[in-house]
Design a protein around this motif. Structure first.
Motif, PDB file in Angstrom:
ATOM      1  N   GLU A 140       0.840  -1.205   0.000  1.00  0.00           N
ATOM      2  CA  GLU A 140       0.000   0.000   0.000  1.00  0.00           C
ATOM      3  C   GLU A 140       0.877   1.258   0.000  1.00  0.00           C
ATOM      4  O   GLU A 140       0.533   2.251  -0.661  1.00  0.00           O
ATOM      5  CB  GLU A 140      -0.926   0.024   1.220  1.00  0.00           C
ATOM      6  N   SER A 458       7.725  -5.701  -0.553  1.00  0.00           N
ATOM      7  CA  SER A 458       6.491  -6.280  -1.107  1.00  0.00           C
ATOM      8  C   SER A 458       6.827  -7.494  -1.967  1.00  0.00           C
ATOM      9  O   SER A 458       6.145  -8.527  -1.893  1.00  0.00           O
ATOM     10  CB  SER A 458       5.745  -5.252  -1.962  1.00  0.00           C
ATOM     11  N   PHE A 469       0.316  -6.670  -5.037  1.00  0.00           N
ATOM     12  CA  PHE A 469      -0.215  -5.305  -5.111  1.00  0.00           C
ATOM     13  C   PHE A 469      -1.723  -5.288  -5.357  1.00  0.00           C
ATOM     14  O   PHE A 469      -2.301  -4.221  -5.539  1.00  0.00           O
ATOM     15  CB  PHE A 469       0.503  -4.509  -6.214  1.00  0.00           C
ATOM     16  N   SER A 475      -5.093  -1.960  -1.095  1.00  0.00           N
ATOM     17  CA  SER A 475      -4.256  -1.925  -2.307  1.00  0.00           C
ATOM     18  C   SER A 475      -5.131  -2.032  -3.558  1.00  0.00           C
ATOM     19  O   SER A 475      -4.804  -1.444  -4.589  1.00  0.00           O
ATOM     20  CB  SER A 475      -3.185  -3.017  -2.292  1.00  0.00           C
TER      21      SER A 475
END
Lengths: 505, 164
Positions: A140, A458, A469, A475
């Motif tokens: 995020e 991530s 994502f 997200s």
């Protein structure tokens, strides 16, 4: 929160606020200078001052510059800041009617009322907001940075593509160091001095200090009108004080105009990249449309001054919301404040409210205090500020260049940083003259390390699968907003092109 | 950034300067992408992606500008029969003031390594002020020295910053 607010009464912080406010008035009054220039030069001081004092001082500079820009706008129709042009629309006609002091009083009180009201509101909202930021993880954070850079460049009108290039360049400059994960050198060109952390201060000083001074010296003009007007109308502090009190009373009797404009300013300021300038004009237009006598606007209606000034101070407070809550700078000056956190070893980002909540609340409290102090300090400094406007740039520039040099070398005690700031400054100057905005470069430099860390984290969490994502609800929303903005931009560009090619009837 | 300049620019400056900036940016990006090995390593992934996008976007903007320049050249050559095209604003880019400041900064960076920052500041600040305002050189000299000492005292002593 209460202990942080009482911490604001610390003498160091109080002195920082008063000095910052006064410096902000000076910087705002001088055409060609902005709060970001002053904040860039004050950045090294955050190394030796407590973080709260340093950032409170920068926030006070920001608050003071919004008002400082209004004074020459009202008295000479020479706005010190772009947003003050909206204030000057009715401020200058009031001066021509012999009511310059009255207009300054309205401006001061408008700034103070909305600044205090909005800052208190934001302060109370921060605690529930901190719960939202807990939902923000690495994917995020990365998406938020992409979105904010997109929005910042989107606010640049017909310079969107150039703004995007500037922002990406900033992200690339942020990578000019050893990789934080593997220790490999990237884009260092063999310079050992670049092996450490990203050189924020030379980049900021180069772009906001040196490039701006080069721009000023390439365009030396002393407005004869300004000198003439000042010689014709000599004000004493006593005269201005007397008339200002009438202006303050006028504004206090109309709090709803100030608060309404303040709320509009807050909503504009919260969006990264929009800034106080848009807020000034939007609030002015709103006050005009809501007025029972809209034709009087532009001819000396004090409500125009009140609306514009109330909105710009509130917008300045608004820029603090994404900056402190999410670590996404809402403006160039807010970005420089984030750099102060870096210099003190704190990493700005969504976790800032958790790790440095005391500092965050102290900053918000100092904005309330700065808004209150605008009234007395602003009135007293009005006449000296007016005299400053007449000083030719070539007398001020050497002092600012010296400050730039000092700021560049002070962080690491290295002459290499001065050389780096010079190179960045010269490139920045050519970029400014070529209509490339430089603010996105600085924001890219500041957000680059956070973006890279979030991206790598991530990818580690998601096992190098980009689907990370699109996993959490937050997200998904961010991805959808980014895609929507891209589609809207392309659609707008196609529409503009069709309009340009359409035959003129 | 700051007050908007109101001086008109010639078409040449308006188009060629952005082209020059874009060529510089593209050159920087290409240098990295061509000279570095293993662009997909974890260390290089981020700058690789960024500079690739920079290259692409810059190329699009460059092509737009080149097309605009060619169009304006064509229009200017058609209008040149009626009136000569003015190039007057070219000198605004590099004025004596601009050169003086750049020279001061470059000399400052070199001298700081040799003589220390404080000496450099006390020498260069009045020199720059005199160069910009030769008529009142005595006042500029005095003011320059006072300002330099004040800045050194405030930043170097009062705030104890690390001046080389």
């Amino acid at each position: 929160m209460l202990s942080a607010l009482t911490g604001m009464l610390d003498p160091t912080i109080l002195i920082a606020i008063v000095v910052g406010l006064s410096l902000g008035f000076v910087v705002g009054a001088l055409p060609g200078f902005e709060a970001s220039n002053a904040a860039a030069l004050l950045l090294p001081l955050s190394l030796t001052l407590p973080l709260e004092a340093a950032v409170a001082g920068m926030a006070a500079v920001y608050a003071g510059s919004q008002f400082g820009g209004a004074v020459p706008g009202i008295l000479f129709n020479v706005p010190g800041t772009p947003g003050a042009a909206a204030t000057a629309r009715d401020g200058y006609p009031l001066t021509q009617q012999g009511r310059g002091g009255f207009a300054i009083g309205v401006a001061r009180a408008g700034s103070a009322i909305s600044g205090v009201f909005i800052a208190v509101g934001v302060l109370l909202l921060f605690k529930p907001l901190s719960k939202v930021t807990l939902l923000v993880g690495s994917p995020e954070t990365f998406l938020l940075i992409i979105l904010s850079l997109f929005m910042i460049t989107g606010a640049l009108g017909d310079k969107k593509i150039r703004g995007l290039i500037s922002a990406l360049l900033g992200l690339a400059i942020a990578a000019m160091s050893l990789s934080p994960h593997t220790g490999e050198a990237r884009l260092t060109f063999g310079f050992k001095e670049l092996y450490g952390s990203v050189p924020f201060v030379p980049v900021i000083v180069g772009l906001f200090g040196i490039a701006e001074m080069l721009r000023l010296m390439s365009n030396q003009r002393n407005s004869p009108d300004t000198k003439m007007v000042f010689q014709e109308s000599v004000w004493s502090t006593k005269e201005l004080l007397g008339d200002s009190w009438e202006g303050i009373k006028f504004a206090l009797k109309r709090p709803w105009t100030g608060i309404r404009s303040g709320l509009l300013g807050l909503s504009v300021g919260i969006i990264p990249g929009i800034g106080p300038t848009v807020a000034n004009f939007a609030a002015y237009d709103m006050a005009k449309r809501a007025s029972s006598d809209p034709d009087s606007f532009g001819k000396g209606n004090p409500k125009g001054v009140l609306a514009s000034e109330a909105a710009d101070n509130a917008a300045m407070v608004g820029t603090m919301v994404p900056t402190l809550a999410l670590g996404i700078p809402g403006s160039a000056t807010a970005g420089i404040m984030l750099a102060a956190f870096y210099l003190q070893g704190a990493t700005p980002g969504p976790q800032l409210l958790e790790t440095h909540s005391g500092v965050v609340y102290t900053i918000l409290g100092s904005l309330i205090l700065a808004s209150l102090l605008i009234l007395p300090i602003g009135i007293v400094l009005a006449v000296p500020l007016v005299r400053l406007v007449l000083v030719p740039p070539k007398k001020i520039v050497p002092a600012v260049i010296l400050l730039c040099m000092t700021a560049a070398v002070a962080v690491r005690g290295s002459a290499f940083d001065l050389g780096l700031a010079t190179v960045i400054g010269v490139i920045g100057y050519f970029m400014i003259r070529a209509d490339f905005p430089v603010v996105p470069v600085v924001l890219g430099v500041l957000l680059g390390p956070i973006a890279e860390n979030s991206l790598i984290r991530s990818m580690s969490i998601g096992n190098n699968d980009l689907a990370i994502f699109w996993q959490s609800p937050a997200s998904k929303v961010l991805c959808a907003v980014i895609i929507l903005l891209v589609v809207l931009r392309v659609f707008q560009a196609v529409k503009t092109k069709k309009k340009a090619l359409a035959p003129v009837s | 950034m700051g007050a908007v300049t109101s001086q008109p620019r010639s078409t040449t400056l308006k188009i060629l300067l952005p082209i020059a900036v874009l060529v510089l940016v593209m050159g920087f990006s290409l240098y990295y992408l061509v000279s570095v090995q293993d662009l997909r390593s974890q260390a290089r992934m981020f700058p690789t992606v960024i500079l690739t996008v920079v290259l692409g976007v810059s190329l699009i903007e460059l092509l737009k500008l080149v097309r605009a320049w060619l169009t304006s050249r064509k229009r200017e050559s058609q209008e040149s029969a009626q009136a000569p095209v003015e190039e007057g604003t070219k000198q605004d880019l590099v004025t004596p003031g601009v050169l003086l400041i750049v020279a001061t900064l470059v000399i400052g960076a070199l001298f700081s390594r040799l003589f220390g920052f404080e000496v450099t500041a006390i020498v260069l600040t009045p020199a720059l002020m005199i160069a910009l305002d030769r008529r009142n050189w005595r006042r500029s000299l005095l003011l320059g020295i006072v300002i330099a000492i004040a800045v050194i005292v405030v930043f170097g002593r009062l705030f104890a910053l690390n001046l080389p």
